[in-house]
Design a protein around this motif. Sequence first.
Motif, PDB file in Angstrom:
ATOM      1  N   LYS A  48       0.979   4.058  -3.217  1.00  0.00           N
ATOM      2  CA  LYS A  48       0.399   5.398  -3.055  1.00  0.00           C
ATOM      3  C   LYS A  48       1.025   6.422  -3.995  1.00  0.00           C
ATOM      4  N   GLU A  66      -6.814   0.289   3.425  1.00  0.00           N
ATOM      5  CA  GLU A  66      -5.749   0.378   4.420  1.00  0.00           C
ATOM      6  C   GLU A  66      -6.327   0.507   5.830  1.00  0.00           C
ATOM      7  N   LEU A  94      -8.252   2.751  -1.928  1.00  0.00           N
ATOM      8  CA  LEU A  94      -7.051   2.232  -1.268  1.00  0.00           C
ATOM      9  C   LEU A  94      -6.966   2.693   0.190  1.00  0.00           C
ATOM     10  N   GLU A  95      -7.349   3.937   0.468  1.00  0.00           N
ATOM     11  CA  GLU A  95      -7.311   4.427   1.854  1.00  0.00           C
ATOM     12  C   GLU A  95      -8.302   3.681   2.730  1.00  0.00           C
ATOM     13  N   ALA A 127      -8.703  -1.022  -4.250  1.00  0.00           N
ATOM     14  CA  ALA A 127      -8.463  -2.434  -3.970  1.00  0.00           C
ATOM     15  C   ALA A 127      -9.645  -3.206  -4.536  1.00  0.00           C
ATOM     16  N   LEU A 143      -4.334  -4.477  -6.025  1.00  0.00           N
ATOM     17  CA  LEU A 143      -4.198  -3.140  -5.457  1.00  0.00           C
ATOM     18  C   LEU A 143      -3.601  -2.194  -6.486  1.00  0.00           C
ATOM     19  N   ILE A 200       0.842  -1.198   0.000  1.00  0.00           N
ATOM     20  CA  ILE A 200       0.000   0.000   0.000  1.00  0.00           C
ATOM     21  C   ILE A 200       0.877   1.248   0.000  1.00  0.00           C
ATOM     22  N   LYS A 201       1.885   1.236   0.847  1.00  0.00           N
ATOM     23  CA  LYS A 201       2.794   2.385   0.915  1.00  0.00           C
ATOM     24  C   LYS A 201       3.487   2.614  -0.426  1.00  0.00           C
TER      25      LYS A 201
END
Length: 122
Positions: free
Chosen positions: A51, A109, A105-106, A73, A68, A47-48
């Motif tokens: 971004k 997460e 995505l946020e 996602a 992702l 994820i990091k």
Amino acid sequence: MDFDFKKNTLEGTYHANFSMGHEALGRWLLEEVGKDFEVIETLFVQIKLLKHSANEWTLIGNEMTLVLSAEEAIVQENSVLHQSDEEFEDGIDFYNEESISSCGLEDFEQMIESWKAFITRF
């Protein structure tokens, strides 16, 4: 996207309830991630990385696959990936609301962070 997690303390099983349209995310979480902290940490790393990237990352599981990207996602059953529209008779729509789910995505997460915190408590 709304969700909540529960544990049946008598049986030791976990349950993930997700809002309508996101049910596949709950199934994926239970079936493909569970209490595997290595997978959870891998998700945070990806994820990091995503971004600030135009790439995609895919995690193929036994029953479901996660894709992702920087925006979203997507989780879907592996069987859905291999079906074509020709496999269904005319006039019959394939119901896939419980087979495919997506979210930002946020949100994804935050859901993974909540799941990690939940399973760490139990």
